[in-house]
Every structure is written in structure tokens, then in C-alpha cells.
Design a protein around this motif. Structure first.
Motif, PDB file in Angstrom:
ATOM      1  N   GLU A 734      20.719  24.414  42.032  1.00 30.51           N
ATOM      2  CA  GLU A 734      19.164  25.314  42.028  1.00 30.51           C
ATOM      3  C   GLU A 734      20.042  27.018  42.779  1.00 30.51           C
ATOM      4  N   ILE A 735      19.351  27.807  42.009  1.00 29.34           N
ATOM      5  CA  ILE A 735      19.795  29.328  42.478  1.00 29.34           C
ATOM      6  C   ILE A 735      18.251  30.090  43.018  1.00 29.34           C
ATOM      7  N   SER A 736      16.865  29.693  42.381  1.00 24.69           N
ATOM      8  CA  SER A 736      15.884  30.137  42.362  1.00 24.69           C
ATOM      9  C   SER A 736      14.242  29.825  42.291  1.00 24.69           C
ATOM     10  N   ARG A 737      13.529  29.911  42.642  1.00 30.90           N
ATOM     11  CA  ARG A 737      12.150  29.310  40.826  1.00 30.90           C
ATOM     12  C   ARG A 737      11.382  30.510  41.485  1.00 30.90           C
ATOM     13  N   LEU A 748      19.174  28.614  37.665  1.00 38.17           N
ATOM     14  CA  LEU A 748      20.464  27.242  37.528  1.00 38.17           C
ATOM     15  C   LEU A 748      21.804  27.760  37.610  1.00 38.17           C
ATOM     16  N   GLU A 749      22.960  26.938  38.193  1.00 35.61           N
ATOM     17  CA  GLU A 749      23.717  27.237  38.399  1.00 35.61           C
ATOM     18  C   GLU A 749      25.313  25.930  38.130  1.00 35.61           C
ATOM     19  N   VAL A 750      25.573  25.862  37.845  1.00 32.74           N
ATOM     20  CA  VAL A 750      26.474  25.070  37.283  1.00 32.74           C
ATOM     21  C   VAL A 750      28.450  25.886  37.201  1.00 32.74           C
ATOM     22  N   SER A 751      28.545  24.591  37.709  1.00 29.55           N
ATOM     23  CA  SER A 751      29.879  24.775  37.969  1.00 29.55           C
ATOM     24  C   SER A 751      31.342  23.581  37.226  1.00 29.55           C
ATOM     25  N   GLY A 752      32.549  24.071  37.641  1.00 28.47           N
ATOM     26  CA  GLY A 752      33.188  22.512  36.777  1.00 28.47           C
ATOM     27  C   GLY A 752      34.623  23.197  36.068  1.00 28.47           C
ATOM     28  N   THR A 753      34.925  22.867  35.629  1.00 29.89           N
ATOM     29  CA  THR A 753      36.409  22.959  34.454  1.00 29.89           C
ATOM     30  C   THR A 753      35.454  24.211  33.731  1.00 29.89           C
ATOM     31  N   THR A 754      36.748  24.772  32.255  1.00 33.30           N
ATOM     32  CA  THR A 754      36.460  24.600  31.035  1.00 33.30           C
ATOM     33  C   THR A 754      35.343  24.829  30.668  1.00 33.30           C
TER      34      THR A 754
END
Length: 870
Positions: A734-737, A748-754
Motif C-alpha cells: 500500500e502506498i496511500s489511503r 497500491l503498488e505491485v512489483s516483480g517481472t514483466t
């Protein structure tokens, strides 16, 4: 009145079989017919296209975001296009643009939501226009051709869709070297860089690129196989002028409204960019795809050498001819949308097309004429015999009902055989050996036919004393029983608004033609050719009138088998494919029989009985052989592979408590659970994912391999050490609410592969109102424990960076405490898929892949899964 030889010798049966075989093999011939390769400079040159295809597929698999796709394939396309631009003779000019786009959207996949967010996806776009634009016009209408140069991670994608990219490059050459008069419209070539990631690159182009707004028509080029003829299986919506252009201009047409209605029904587990251009661009188009050899679709065997040069010639000739005319239209896009068209090709020689309203009229006329012909025959027979019209009508009604009962009983037998084969684990024996369908499903249909015809003879013997009257009634009643059979589906389809009813009205038309011929006295020369027998002459003429409908039905059935049998290898584990393929085989067998019912019905009961015994014996022998493993479904032959599809993920898994473990996820793609694979210890020791596991954990607590959150039939898990990742770990935070009354806006932020897939499920009392993927539409994918669940993918180009998105949620007042929320509001499962690069396969995964036999096609990569809450 239909006449048949009184002497029901073996000759009548052999003639009928000969006519059917002729019709069947003529259909085979037309299905396999390809044009010769041309070598003229001013025509489409398939040799040039093959050279392009060989270079493109030489980079190997090209999933979106990979080095092979976003660097090597991109550089290849740019270089080739620059060379083609240098070949211009001055009549046209070429503009090249490389688009990098980000965005989001949602697809409604037959009532199930599928949401995307994409970042930095690559498209290569070429626009060809006159060297100097007339009249000072700065914007011109355009026609677009689209094909995608990315592929699935497990294959080089020659048929899907490198061949069509190669065709587009050769068509660009033709436009650049043409000295013909000026184009009235621009031609846009979209080399789409991310179709296999579920259509995001086409959305990026049609919603964001400045050239898109001028497009008035498009042709989408796809592949669901390798080689053969390309099928035009979707058109519109409406806009009959577009399909008419194809009909008038394509030198090698292959098109069917039946294909369109089957595809849009959801029976085929695929989709194409056509949907995005139609729904988001509101543009009419044509959807064209290779369909032959669907076994290699999305496998390592979809390679360049499987694409015949004649196939490239064929699609190139067709597309260039159609696009050239569309580019020359002075009023492109000005035509009214019109009505839906009925269209179908006649053996690839030409296409028949007419408006839907005309199709309804034709169908109704054929049905009415068939009923009228029955009444005329009924009256004629009543005059020639001692039977009343009522009595004759009852007998015809009984034969018609018996005909329908014959079909229903045959379908029941097919269903029972399917259940039996499913119970003993011997399904799909026909997968690589289609001829087995004859023994499994055609033979019992024929046996049922013989039994019903014999029973009908018994009935007539008890009710009609005169043998001559019985013979006459048998012929007439079964002829009209065939008419009734074709009337019923024609009426149902026409009433329901389907255009496919034309194929049944066509059979009615040729039955009427046969009846018309039989009502006339034949010239002496005709009867002389048949040894002076008018009955033999009319019988032979009847068989001749059935050649065209038998060829059309054979042509259609072969098309159905070509499409659907390979699809059964990737249609999932939930439905027994024996039911689908068995019932289709029974239905078509029954349709073929209608042309021969009147002559079969006149054979003696003894003959019918022994024929029935023969067919039953055939079925029993087939079942015994299949039970003894002769009917093994798959083939690892290099020349003709028909492989089992299996997904393997070597996974790292982190749960909501931060506990890390690992495992191997095995996911079958077809119904058949192959016992031979249990010789591989890892596969044998894996434990099935149960329904209880899926109810307790979102996504069943394992890496995401399907869009379903509860049905994981055919999926199993084996705990092993997790893979080690040195880069791109999966993340979700979570980045902010922000609170506004009872609503909360989450960033929200999701990270990982392509390629990251996620399940999002708001807890009870929380409802998703809007999101950044598609602010105007929210459509859940499925439900989990009575909670809406959303499947969202995050697709990226070469540079993998965290993706941010927002959700607007409505919170029940009972969950709000001091302008905050008591507890978690969202369950999340995120899986990062390593589709390419050095971390695609771990050492363990590589050693496991080597254990599988060549008749298995593996989609194998490492994954990183996070199970968390927000």
C-alpha cells in the motif's frame, strides 16, 4: 414421387457409399488446395515473406518484455522497414513510428472480468500514403492491417503470428514499389508487440496513437495453427460492404458465418485483437487466422519449417488484393453499417453472401416448399393406393418421429461411451488418430439406424398388407422424414436469429430438387444409360443431387474437426471432451445418413440386422483396443506432433505471515490424466489441489496458473526447495489511503517481472466501486466464499518497474473506527512469472523438464508468489 430400384441389391448400397466417399474426398481436396508460389516482382512473393519469417523466428520465443521481443525483433522490424522504404519508386511515402505506451483496460470475457494494466509496451507502426497528398488534406482515412510479433514463452510463434508479420512486410514492399495511381486512403501496418499478454498492445494503439482515429476498417491476421488455409471467421460488426470487398477481391476465399457464430459463442478458448479494435476503436474489421495443425499452436513446434510457402502465398494474395481495393476507395467508412451478412465459401472457389433478412426469407421458403411437397406426395400416394391421406400422414409422422428418436438414441449411446471412457481413464483416443471416431461414434449411430429401420419395417408389415404399398410408403415416408429433420434445426436457428440455418435450408433445397427430377418422365437417352430402367435412372439422379450437400456437410465437418480436435488438448480439465467430439461425430453421421435413408429403409430386415451386428462388433472391438492402451492419445512425432500440454511452475511462495517455502506446481491443460507420466517421481508424488484448499485460501494458496479461484481440477503441488531469485522479487504494498465518508481510495503498488498476475478480493463489508484499470466498468472474475474476486494482470515492456494503481472502495460503517478501518480490507495473491531471461528455469526445473517424453509440450518457468492482505 421419389423412385428407387425395386431390386435392393448390393449395387444400390455400393453406389450410395461411392457417392459419399466421392463427396468426402472432394471436400478433403478443397481443404488442402493451396496456390502456386509466384516469383514476379510486381506480385506478392512468398519467398521474400519466408525469408522474413525465418529471421523473426530465429530469435526464439518472444514474450512481451523479453530481450528477444523488445530489442531483437524490434530492431529487425525497424531495419527491414527502412530497407523497404529505400526501395520506393516515388509514388508512395512511408512513415515509421515506434510506440511505447502504458495504460489499463478491462475485457468482458463472456460475463467474466479480466483487467489489465500495462507499461512501456512496444508497437511498430508503418503508415503508407501518397508521396504528395492532393487537395491539401492533412488527415486521410486509413485501412489497417494488424499482426503481432510477440510469441508465447514456450515457442517461436511462426504460425502465431510470425508468418503474418512476414506477410505484412512483403505487402509493404508491394506498396512501396507500386507505380499504380495514387491511393485514396492511407494504409497502416500495426506490428503489435504484446498480443499474447491478452491483447494490451492493440489497446495501447487504438486508444492512444494519433494515427488510430483515422482508421475506418481493419484486417486482423492471426494464427491458431500452422500452415493450411487462413479462415475468415469474424467480420463486422455489420458493415456488409467490408465482407463484400473480401468476397469480390480475395482470389482464394475461405470464410464462414458458422465459424463466426461458433467463435463468438465462447466454445473456442481464445481471443484476438479483433475484439479490442471493435470494442474500443468502434471500427469494422475482418478477423483471419490459420487453423490447420492446431496441435502446434502455442508449443515449441510452432516453427518456421511447418509453414508451407504456398500458405504464405495464399494469405499474401488475399490480404493484398483486399487492402489495395480498400485503400483505393474514395468513400472508405462512409457506407452505412447495414445488416448482418450470411456468408460462406463454396469449397474455396467463391463466397456466397446475402443479408440476414434474405437468409430468413430463403430459409422460410425452403421450409414451406418442403411441407407443401410432403402434402402433394401424400395426396398422390392416396390416389394410387387404397390408403387414406390420414393413414399415410400417420405413417410419415411415425417415420419422422423414428428419425428423430434415432438421433436421440445415438446421442445417448455416445454419451454412455464418453462416460465409460472417462471412468476407465481412456479418453481422447482420437486426439492424434481421428479415424478412431468411426469406430467409437459413427458405428453405433449406424447400428441404431439399422435397428430403427428394421423396427419400422415390422410396424408396416403388421399394418399394411400389400407389399407394393409397403415399399412405396417406406420410400416416401423416409424421404419426408429427412425433410422434417432438416426443417427442425433450420426453424430453430432462424427463429433464434442465427445465420447458420442456411446449411440446413441448403439440404432442403437439394432434396426438393431430387423430388422435382423424380416427378418428370426422363428422356429415353437417360433411361437407356441405366439399362432402360427409369427407377435406376431416377435413383442415380437422386444420388447426384446429393453430391453438393454431402460435399458441403463434409467440408463443414472437416473444418469442425480441424478446429476442435486440437482444441481438446487445451480445453481444460473440467469437461470430458468425449462428450463434445462424440456428439459432434454422431450428429454429422446422422446428417450424412439423411441422403440415403429411403434406400436403406427398403432393405430386408435380415440385411439390416446383420449390418447392425457388424457395427456393434466394430464398437466393441474399438473399446477393447482402447482399453488395452492402443488408443494412446498423444504423439511426439517430429513430423506430426500431437502433444499433451502441461504447465510446470517451480515456485517460491511467501504467505501473509512472511513464511517462505517452495514447490512444483503441475497443471494439466486437458481432461486426460495420462498414467504414463506417473513414472516421473515428482509428478507422481505431487498432491492434488483440493476444493477445501481453494475455499480456505484465495487462489487455493498456490501460484496463479488459471483465472479460476476455486476450480483447480488437474492441478497438483509438490513441496520442494524454492528457486533462488537475484532480481525482480514479487511485491505488493500500500502506498496511500484517503478517506471520504464511507469511501476509501487506495493507491497500491505491485512489483516483480514483466508479467505479474493477481487476485484481489475485498473482505465482507467492502465493495469495489472503481479502479484505475477502467474507471467506468467493474466486472468481477468470479466469486470466492461469496466474495467478489478480480483477476488483474500487470504487463510490462523490457524495463520492469513497479506498477501503481488505485482502487475506490466503499466500506461498511461497522468496519470504520476513528476515520480508519478495523482490520484488513483486501486479500491479495500476486504471482510474478519469469517468462524469459536467465531465471526462467532453475536447475531443478531444467532437470525435471528433461525427464518428460517428447509427446508432452511443457510451459515451464519459475514463479514468485506473495499471499498477503491490505
Amino acid at each position: 414421387m421419389i423412385m428407387y430400384p425395386q431390386d435392393r441389391s448390393i449395387t444400390t448400397l455400393l453406389l450410395a457409399i461411392l457417392i459419399f466417399l466421392f463427396s468426402w474426398y472432394m471436400a478433403v481436396y478443397f481443404h488442402n488446395r493451396l496456390p502456386s508460389v509466384k516469383h514476379q516482382v510486381d506480385e506478392f512473393n512468398a519467398i521474400n515473406a519466408r525469408t522474413h519469417l525465418r529471421k523473426l523466428t530465429g530469435f526464439g520465443p518472444r514474450p512481451a518484455g523479453s530481450y528477444a521481443n523488445d530489442i531483437q525483433a524490434l530492431a529487425f522490424l525497424r531495419e527491414e522497414i527502412k530497407k523497404l522504404n529505400a526501395s520506393s519508386v516515388g509514388a508512395t511515402k512511408l512513415e515509421l513510428d515506434v510506440q511505447k505506451a502504458s495504460g489499463g483496460f478491462q475485457l468482458d470475457v463472456f460475463g467474466s472480468g479480466l483487467a489489465h494494466q500495462y507499461t512501456d509496451l512496444v508497437n511498430v507502426i508503418v503508415r503508407i500514403s501518397p508521396a504528395e497528398k492532393n487537395g491539401g488534406k492533412t488527415e486521410r482515412s486509413a485501412v489497417m492491417i494488424n499482426a503481432h510479433f510477440d510469441s508465447v514463452p514456450q515457442g517461436p510463434g511462426a504460425g502465431d503470428d510470425g508468418a503474418n508479420c512476414a506477410v505484412m512486410l512483403e505487402i509493404i514492399r508491394l506498396f512501396m514499389t507500386s507505380t499504380e495511381p495514387e491511393l485514396h486512403n492511407d494504409v497502416i501496418f500495426l506490428f503489435n508487440g504484446a498480443e499474447e499478454s491478452i491483447l494490451p498492445a492493440s489497446h495501447a494503439f487504438i486508444t492512444q496513437h494519433p494515427w488510430a482515429k483515422n482508421i475506418k476498417a481493419f484486417i486482423n491476421l492471426e494464427g491458431a495453427g500452422a500452415g493450411g488455409r487462413e479462415l475468415l471467421f469474424q467480420s463486422g460488426p455489420n458493415n456488409p460492404w467490408l465482407i463484400q470487398t473480401y468476397i469480390n477481391q480475395a482470389p482464394h476465399p475461405f470464410a464462414s458465418i458458422i465459424g463466426q457464430e461458433i467463435f463468438q459463442s465462447g466454445l473456442i478458448p481464445s481471443d484476438t485483437d479483433f475484439r479490442v479494435f471493435r470494442d474500443y476503436g468502434k471500427i469494422p474489421g475482418l478477423d483471419v487466422a490459420f487453423i490447420k495443425n492446431g496441435y502446434v499452436y502455442h508449443t515449441e513446434n510452432d516453427s518456421e519449417e511447418r509453414i508451407p510457402t504456398e500458405t504464405l502465398q495464399r494469405v499474401g494474395d488475399n490480404v493484398y488484393a483486399v487492402v489495395k481495393v480498400l485503400a483505393g476507395k474514395s468513400d472508405l467508412g462512409a457506407e452505412s453499417s447495414g445488416t448482418t451478412q450470411v456468408f460462406f465459401d463454396v469449397f474455396g472457389l467463391f463466397v456466397v453472401s446475402y443479408p440476414q433478412w434474405a437468409g430468413i426469407i430463403i430459409n422460410v421458403i425452403m421450409m414451406i416448399l418442403s411441407v407443401v411437397s410432403g402434402i402433394i406426395n401424400l395426396k398422390s400416394l392416396a390416389k394410387k393406393t387404397d390408403l387414406t391421406m390420414k393413414r399415410i400422414g400417420i405413417i410419415i409422422a411415425i417415420s419422422s418421429a423414428s428419425n428423430i428418436a434415432m438421433l436421440l438414441i445415438s446421442i445417448l449411446f455416445a454419451f454412455l461411451i464418453a462416460l465409460l471412457l472417462g471412468a476407465i481413464g481412456r479418453t481422447m483416443s482420437w486426439f492424434s488418430k481421428t479415424v478412431i471416431l468411426l469406430s467409437l461414434y459413427t458405428a453405433p449411430t449406424l447400428a441404431v439406424c439399422m435397428a430403427v429401420l428394421a423396427a419400422f419395417q415390422l410396424y408396416l408389415e403388421k399394418t399394411i398388407k400389400s407389399e407394393d404399398e409397403r415399399k412405396c410408403l417406406t420410400r416416401v415416408s423416409w424421404f419426408h422424414a429427412a425433410q422434417v429433420f432438416f426443417i427442425i434445426p433450420c426453424l430453430v436457428l432462424t427463429s433464434a436469429g442465427y445465420n447458420s440455418g442456411f446449411v440446413f435450408s441448403m439440404s432442403l433445397m437439394f432434396l426438393l430438387l431430387s423430388q422435382l427430377i423424380s416427378s418428370f418422365k426422363l428422356p429415353a437417352a437417360v433411361t437407356c444409360l441405366c439399362c432402360g430402367s427409369s427407377q435406376w435412372a431416377k435413383y442415380i439422379l437422386h444420388l447426384c443431387t446429393q453430391v453438393i450437400p454431402l460435399m458441403m456437410w463434409s467440408y463443414l465437418f472437416q473444418l469442425i474437426l480441424t478446429i476442435f480436435i486440437p482444441i481438446m488438448g487445451r480445453n481444460g480439465t473440467a469437461k470430458n471432451p468425449e462428450v463434445t467430439i462424440g456428439m459432434a461425430t454422431v450428429t454429422f453421421t446422422f446428417i450424412f445418413l439423411q441422403s440415403f435413408l429411403p434406400v436403406l429403409a427398403t432393405y430386408r430386415k435380415t440385411v439390416l440386422k446383420w449390418l447392425g451386428y457388424f457395427f456393434i462388433f466394430n464398437v466393441v472391438i474399438a473399446l477393447i483396443l482402447i482399453s488395452a492402451k492402443v488408443g494412446f492419445p498423444y504423439s511426439g512425432s517430429r513430423e506430426a506432433p500431437a502433444q499433451k500440454r502441461l504447465v510446470i511452475q517451480h515456485a517460491r511462495r511467501t504467505d501473509h505471515k512472511g513464511i517462505v517455502d517452495g514447490g512444483l506446481l503441475f497443471a494439466r491443460q486437458d481432461y486426460h490424466d495420462t498414467l504414463e507420466l506417473y513414472d516421473i517421481s515428482e509428478y507422481a508424488n505431487s498432491q492434488p489441489i483440493t476444493e477445501d484448499m481453494c475455499l480456505q485460501n484465495l487462489g487455493c494458496g498456490v501460484p496463479i496458473s488459471k483465472r479460476k479461484v476455486t476450480d483447480m481440477t488437474g492441478t497438483s503441488w509438490l513441496s520442494v526447495d524454492p528457486p533462488v531469485f537475484h532480481s525482480n522479487p514479487v511485491g505488493f504494498k500500500e502506498i496511500s489511503r484517503t478517506f471520504t465518508g464511507s469511501q476509501i481510495n487506495l493507491t497500491l503498488e505491485v512489483s516483480g517481472t514483466t508479467w505479474v498476475t493477481t487476485f484481489l478480493s475485498p473482505v465482507p463489508g467492502v465493495k469495489l466501486l472503481s479502479w484505475s484499470m477502467d474507471a467506468e466498468k467493474i466486472l468481477a472474475t468470479s466469486t470466492w466464499n461469496d466474495r467478489d474476486t478480480f483477476y488483474v494482470t500487470f504487463c510490462q515492456g523490457l524495463r520492469s518497474v513497479p506498477s501503481r494503481f488505485w482502487l475506490l472502495l466503499d466500506i461498511d460503517s461497522s468496519l470504520v473506527v476513528d476515520a480508519g478501518v478495523a482490520g484488513d480490507i483486501l486479500d491479495v495473491v500476486a504471482t510474478a512469472h519469469h517468462h524469459h531471461g536467465q531465471e526462467m528455469r532453475s536447475t531443478l526445473l531444467r532437470s525435471l523438464v528433461a525427464k518428460f517424453p517428447p509427446w508432452v509440450s511443457l510451459s515451464a518457468w519459475t514463479t514468485d508468489t506473495l499471499i498477503t492482505t491490505i
